[in-house]
Every structure is written in C-alpha cells, then in structure tokens.
Design a protein around this motif. Structure first.
Motif, PDB file in Angstrom:
ATOM      1  N   ILE A  74       2.292   3.261   8.094  1.00 46.80           N
ATOM      2  CA  ILE A  74       2.718   4.138   6.874  1.00 46.80           C
ATOM      3  C   ILE A  74       1.582   4.892   6.393  1.00 46.80           C
ATOM      4  O   ILE A  74       1.590   6.120   6.059  1.00 46.80           O
ATOM      5  N   PHE A  98       0.105   8.988   6.001  1.00 43.13           N
ATOM      6  CA  PHE A  98      -0.615   9.768   4.861  1.00 43.13           C
ATOM      7  C   PHE A  98      -1.525  10.875   5.147  1.00 43.13           C
ATOM      8  O   PHE A  98      -1.661  11.800   4.463  1.00 43.13           O
ATOM      9  N   ILE A 117      10.435   3.087  -0.145  1.00 42.05           N
ATOM     10  CA  ILE A 117       9.569   1.679  -0.332  1.00 42.05           C
ATOM     11  C   ILE A 117      10.394   0.416  -0.074  1.00 42.05           C
ATOM     12  O   ILE A 117      10.075  -0.403   0.639  1.00 42.05           O
ATOM     13  N   VAL A 166       0.788   8.824  -9.235  1.00 42.22           N
ATOM     14  CA  VAL A 166       1.553   9.894  -9.888  1.00 42.22           C
ATOM     15  C   VAL A 166       2.242   9.426 -11.286  1.00 42.22           C
ATOM     16  O   VAL A 166       2.006   9.972 -12.369  1.00 42.22           O
ATOM     17  N   ALA A 167       2.504   8.144 -11.288  1.00 44.66           N
ATOM     18  CA  ALA A 167       3.133   7.548 -12.444  1.00 44.66           C
ATOM     19  C   ALA A 167       2.042   7.315 -13.532  1.00 44.66           C
ATOM     20  O   ALA A 167       2.151   7.717 -14.777  1.00 44.66           O
ATOM     21  N   LEU A 181       0.701  -1.146  -0.025  1.00 44.53           N
ATOM     22  CA  LEU A 181      -0.006  -0.137  -0.159  1.00 44.53           C
ATOM     23  C   LEU A 181       0.962   1.302   0.040  1.00 44.53           C
ATOM     24  O   LEU A 181       0.619   2.433  -0.551  1.00 44.53           O
ATOM     25  N   ALA A 182       2.051   1.247   0.551  1.00 44.31           N
ATOM     26  CA  ALA A 182       3.038   2.326   0.403  1.00 44.31           C
ATOM     27  C   ALA A 182       3.429   2.582  -0.872  1.00 44.31           C
ATOM     28  O   ALA A 182       3.544   3.976  -0.988  1.00 44.31           O
ATOM     29  N   THR A 183       3.077   1.944  -1.964  1.00 45.17           N
ATOM     30  CA  THR A 183       3.452   2.367  -3.357  1.00 45.17           C
ATOM     31  C   THR A 183       2.262   3.090  -3.836  1.00 45.17           C
ATOM     32  O   THR A 183       2.380   3.733  -4.906  1.00 45.17           O
ATOM     33  N   ILE A 220       6.907  12.471  -3.240  1.00 43.45           N
ATOM     34  CA  ILE A 220       6.152  12.277  -4.336  1.00 43.45           C
ATOM     35  C   ILE A 220       5.764  13.468  -4.978  1.00 43.45           C
ATOM     36  O   ILE A 220       5.628  13.884  -6.080  1.00 43.45           O
ATOM     37  N   VAL A 259       9.714   9.811 -13.802  1.00 42.15           N
ATOM     38  CA  VAL A 259       8.496   9.860 -13.046  1.00 42.15           C
ATOM     39  C   VAL A 259       7.858   8.566 -13.086  1.00 42.15           C
ATOM     40  O   VAL A 259       7.077   8.211 -12.093  1.00 42.15           O
ATOM     41  N   LEU A 260       8.022   7.761 -14.343  1.00 41.88           N
ATOM     42  CA  LEU A 260       7.490   6.561 -14.596  1.00 41.88           C
ATOM     43  C   LEU A 260       8.054   5.480 -13.661  1.00 41.88           C
ATOM     44  O   LEU A 260       7.620   4.922 -12.720  1.00 41.88           O
ATOM     45  N   ILE A 289       7.471   9.086   1.833  1.00 43.48           N
ATOM     46  CA  ILE A 289       6.821   8.753   0.498  1.00 43.48           C
ATOM     47  C   ILE A 289       5.801   9.952  -0.085  1.00 43.48           C
ATOM     48  O   ILE A 289       6.125  10.221  -1.443  1.00 43.48           O
ATOM     49  N   PRO A 297       0.937   6.287  -3.572  1.00 44.75           N
ATOM     50  CA  PRO A 297       0.860   7.540  -4.068  1.00 44.75           C
ATOM     51  C   PRO A 297       1.578   7.405  -5.393  1.00 44.75           C
ATOM     52  O   PRO A 297       1.526   8.239  -6.500  1.00 44.75           O
ATOM     53  N   MET A 298       2.788   6.569  -5.185  1.00 47.72           N
ATOM     54  CA  MET A 298       3.567   6.509  -6.477  1.00 47.72           C
ATOM     55  C   MET A 298       2.699   6.093  -7.808  1.00 47.72           C
ATOM     56  O   MET A 298       3.031   6.696  -8.823  1.00 47.72           O
TER      57      MET A 298
END
Lengths: 297, 290
Positions: free
Chosen positions: B222, B226, B254, A154-155, A146-148, B242, B63-64, B238, A150-151
C-alpha cells in the motif's frame, strides 16, 4: 585439540553467551565487504557509460551521472555531500531533513509510550477492557494502520493542524500497539505467588502496581520501545508523503522519486537508515545500562 | 431528518454508552468461551453505534470523520473498483512478494545453517534491516521495474525477507542437543535431521515470521503505491480519493485493507494451530496473547 572441534565449538560457545568479540565484529564486516564488492561489480555491469567504455576503464562506470544502480562509492559521496556539503539550515542538507523527521518521530514516540502504557495499565486493571478491547488491539496489528496516514494528514489539516502534529499522530498510531501489548505482558508477568505475597501484606491495588507490576514490566517495556521507535520513524517518513511537505526525509524521497534522482534517493535512504539505527541504538544502550531491568535470558 | 440539538445527542450517547458499558462489564466478568468472544464483538458494535450517533447528531464534517453508514454505502457503491484494487494490491503485489520474500528468507536461513561465520555475519545486518524504513526503497524499485505491480512486489519481497531469515536461523537452533544426539545415534544424515527434527521444531518461529510478514506485505504494497501507481490499487485509491476529499471512499478502502489483513492473519493462525498443535504455546491455558 581446540582446533579439531573448532567447527562445533564456535557455535556452542556463541550460544553459551561467551562472545568471541573478534569474530562477532569480523563476520559482519567481512560479509558487508563481500556484499559491497558484489554490488560494485553489478554497478560496473549495469550502468552504461559510453565515455567510460571509450576510455576503457571500468571503474568509471561507477560515476555515471544518471546511474541505474549507483556504485557504493558514488552513494557514499552523495550521502556525504547531502549530510555535510551544505549548511545545516539549507533545504538541501539531509541533516536538516533528518532533524525534521526525527522531531516528528520522537514526538509520536513519546505520545505512544505514554498512551500505550496508560492503556495497558487500564487493560490490566479493568476486566471489560481486557476482554472487550485487548482482542481488538491484537487484531489491529494485522491491519495496515499506515494506510490511514493520508487521511490523518487531511483530517488534521482541516482542523488547522499541519506540520509536526499530523506526522507525530501517525507515528504514534503505529508505535502505540507494540507498547500496549508489551506492557500488558509486562504488567501481567508477576507470578501468582508474588501477587499472593503482596495480598498477605494487605497491599492496596496502587501499592501492588508500583511495588510489583511496574518494576516487573520494565524489561518488557524496553524491547517494545525499540520496536516502537523503528515504527515511529517509518511512520514519520510515510506521514511526509501525502502532505506535499517541503521538509523531511519522506518529502525528500518523494521529490527524488518525481524527478528520477537515483542518487538522492539512495542518499536519503541511507540517512533514514542511519537515523533509525541511531535512535534505536540509543534505546539499546539504555537497555544495556539498566542491567537489573533486563529479562533473564 | 430534523437536526437534533447537540446536547440531546450527547445525552443520548452518554446514556446508551453507560448502560451498555455496565451490561458489558457484567458479561466480561463471566467466565467461559462465549463471553470471551461476545464481549469484543459487542464492544465493537457499541463503538460503531456511538460513532454513528455522534458523527450524525453533532454533524461532524465528512472530511473529519464520516459515519459508518456513509462508509458502508461508499463501500457498496465502489465495490467493483475496490475489487480491482484488491486484485492489484493483494493478488499481484502483496502475495507474490510475500511468498517470494518469505521463501527466499527461509532458504537463506537454511543455507547459512552450517556456517556459523555466515550466521554471525548476516544476523547483525538483518537485525539492522528490521530497524530501517525499508519501504523507502519504493521509489528506487519504481525506477527499476516501472509503476506496475512488479515494483510493489519487489518492495514487499525486500521487506519480508529479513523476518523470515532471522526466524529461520533462530528456529533451527530450537532443537535441543539431546534431540540432535538422538538423531545422530540413529545415524541420520544432516538432511534427515533437518527435515524430521529441526524444521518441525522451527515451525513456531516460522509462523511468527509469516504472521509478521503478512501485515508487513500489505503495508509495503500500500505504501509503495503512495509513491506512484497505475490508476488502481488500494494505496492509489486512498491517496487519490483523499485528493477529492472523498473520505467515505478512503475509509471504505481502509476497511477493505483491514479485512484483508486480519483475514490473512486469521488464516495463518489457523494454519499454525493445525501445524504446531504439539507446541506448549498452543495448549489450552497458555498465554493467549503470545
């Protein structure tokens, strides 16, 4: 005589699988009422309300407009207003937000169910994946996927996708693992005897899969799907946090958090729980409706 | 470095990939423990290699997906900050919440052990709690306990309570009536039976709960960040990086979270193996996926 051993008897009969339905309904209801009672008392003690104190009536602490701990009736009213106080299309309606979240969760859930099953099928049939990839799938359960979130948002935003799809991908990335692992177990559940029998029939790999492996895997699929559904909804809600999303239960929670709206938080949380409960409950009903696909107890 | 043509990169990646996969397949088909450990390791190396070659060769925007080497460099450069983040998120939020939540759940499980009524009442509520997104209480906890680690620990405590409770109740049912009768024939008291028979029998369940809780605790800590955090913590890192589109740092954070997660899982698995060596699931030849 039955009275004398009631203390043990209840336990034993419950284990034997004879449901005493009245007790099974009554016990949770009584406990729930007790919890609500404790909560109400705490709410009267915690929420300072000068007006109520002046009037000398304690339950009016229940209606503090900015409560520290909202009382159960206050939460109930806030939830009710959120659900039914506005037209369904209004951005203040929690039904609207729940629908937005559920849509993303269901899309992610479907994606996870299909991909997870496909990967499990591949793992069961390809030795390299079994030994090279499956250990990583198992390890990844201990990783905070779940930590990914936000990434991913955005990606995917960079690639031009926004709204439903990033949330669905986050949901799917969570829900994917229980499906894969459950299906690996399920597709491997046929015993050697059964596999040998099909070999004596000269069955092809495809025939073994459809006639034996797949049907034996269904009892493992449904519990995995229930876990996956719960995760998918959590994933969709968390996926709404970093997006600056305007709609969805997660966005609603974040807005309530920024503005310190305690009642909105509780109402949103209750609606999120109800949504998850209904979605998983629907799968549980499906499981019950397919008794021949249930695991022998 | 001159920019390689995408076609050449793809051709290289495909050649190396196919050759490596063929070699790995031969390795995977060999029996034995060494192959069982080497295969996933080499598989991971292959994935990392292809990731590096493809992201660099095809000039994938950062970014990707940043290349592994870029992430490693970010990790190296940001290590003091990441250390502080780990301290905040893991030592102050996840671990205390995990310990308190699991202990509270287990104690509650023992406390309701003698009351079938309480069990029947609490179990359905607990299984409902396993379905709902509990992490959503994070904003409430932040209002109550502030932005610091206390609110995160409270979220983790709530999340980890229910698996511990449910597994304790299920585990205490594990000792068979025959074994309990034997203890009764020894005139052992309730507590003796609990301590010498039923808790050891419950250990496999408790370790299941602990392993589930370890990853839940990390996720809870984590995600709770947020919603709002002081200027450090893995979740804060994170979401903040971002905002700067510093994806290499996000990936580094991560990676740290993943290392903490799988490290704690490995620790618990080792502890489980030491404590429940007698259980069928730990014997050689048992289903290694369970």
């Amino acid at each position: 005589m039955s009275e004398a051993i009631a203390g043990i008897g209840v336990f034993r009969t419950a284990r034997a699988g004879v449901p005493q339905w009245s007790r099974r309904i009554l016990a949770p209801v009584v406990i729930l009422c007790a919890l609500l009672a404790i909560w109400s008392i705490a709410a009267t003690l915690v929420n300072p309300s000068p007006a109520a104190a002046a009037a000398g009536i304690w339950p009016s602490n229940w209606w503090n407009p900015r409560p520290t701990l909202p009382s159960p009736p206050q939460i109930a009213v806030a939830t009710w207003t959120g659900l039914f106080g506005y037209p369904v299309t209004s951005p203040r309606s929690l039904i609207y937000h729940a629908a937005v979240t559920l849509e993303a969760a269901l899309a992610g859930f479907g994606l996870a169910a299909v991909l997870g099953t496909a990967l499990a099928t591949a793992i069961v049939h390809v030795r390299l994946l079994d030994r090279g990839l499956l250990p990583w799938v198992i390890v990844s359960q201990s990783i905070p996927v779940l930590a990914t979130a936000p990434m991913v948002v955005v990606a995917m935003g960079y690639m031009g996708f926004s709204g439903l799809l990033p949330k669905a991908v986050i949901s799917a990335s969570l829900a994917f693992f229980p499906v894969t692992i459950g299906m690996c177990k399920g597709l491997r559940s046929p015993q050697t005897v059964q596999l040998d029998l099909l070999r004596t029939y000269n069955a092809s790999g495809r025939q073994v899969f459809w006639a034996l492996r797949w049907p034996s895997a269904i009892p493992y699929l449904l519990p995995a799907l229930k876990i996956a559904m719960a995760l998918a909804i959590t994933g969709a809600i968390v996926g709404e946090l970093p997006t600056g999303a305007q709609a969805g239960l997660g966005a609603r929670l974040l807005i309530a958090s920024y503005n310190g709206l305690m009642l909105l938080m509780w109402a949103t949380l209750i609606v999120a729980s109800l949504t998850a409960g209904l979605a998983v409950g629907a799968l549980a009903l499906l499981e019950r409706a397919l008794p021949r696909f249930r695991l022998p107890a | 470095m001159s920019p390689a043509t995408p076609l050449a990169v793809l051709a290289l990646a495909a050649t190396v990939g196919i050759a490596a996969l063929m070699a790995l397949t031969r390795l995977a088909n060999r029996p034995g423990r060494a192959a069982a450990i080497l295969t996933p390791m080499l598989f991971a190396v292959l994935v990392l290699f292809l990731w590096e070659v493809l992201t660099r060769g095809l000039a994938v925007p950062q970014v990707l997906l940043p290349a592994p080497s870029v992430i490693a460099r970010a990790f190296w450069n940001a290590s003091p900050e990441l250390l502080q983040d780990v301290r905040q998120t893991v030592l102050f939020a996840a671990i205390p919440g995990f310990v308190c939540g699991s202990a509270l759940g287990m104690v509650t499980g023992i406390a309701v052990d003698r009351s079938p009524f309480l069990q029947q009442g609490l179990l359905p509520l607990s299984s409902f709690a396993s379905v709902i997104p509990i992490v959503g209480v994070a904003p409430i906890m932040i209002l109550w306990f502030g932005f610091g680690w206390q609110s995160k620990a409270a979220v983790v405590l709530l999340i980890t309570f229910f698996p511990a409770f449910v597994n304790m109740v299920a585990g205490l049912r594990e000792a068979s009536p025959i074994e309990r009768d034997l203890m009764a024939s020894y005139a052992s008291t309730y507590w003796q039976t609990l301590w010498k028979l039923r808790l050891p029998a419950a250990l496999p369940f408790l370790f299941t709960a602990l392993k589930v809780n370890a990853s839940l605790a990390l996720i809870g800590a984590i995600v709770a960040e947020f919603f709002g955090a002081p200027v450090y913590g893995l979740g804060f890192r994170i979401s903040a990086e971002i905002g700067h589109l510093a994806l290499d740092r996000v990936w580094a954070a991560i990676a740290v979270a993943a290392a903490v997660g799988s490290g704690s899982y490995a620790l618990l698995t080792a502890a489980e193996r030491a404590a429940t060596f007698w259980h069928p699931s730990q014997l050689p030849g048992s289903d290694r996926n369970s």
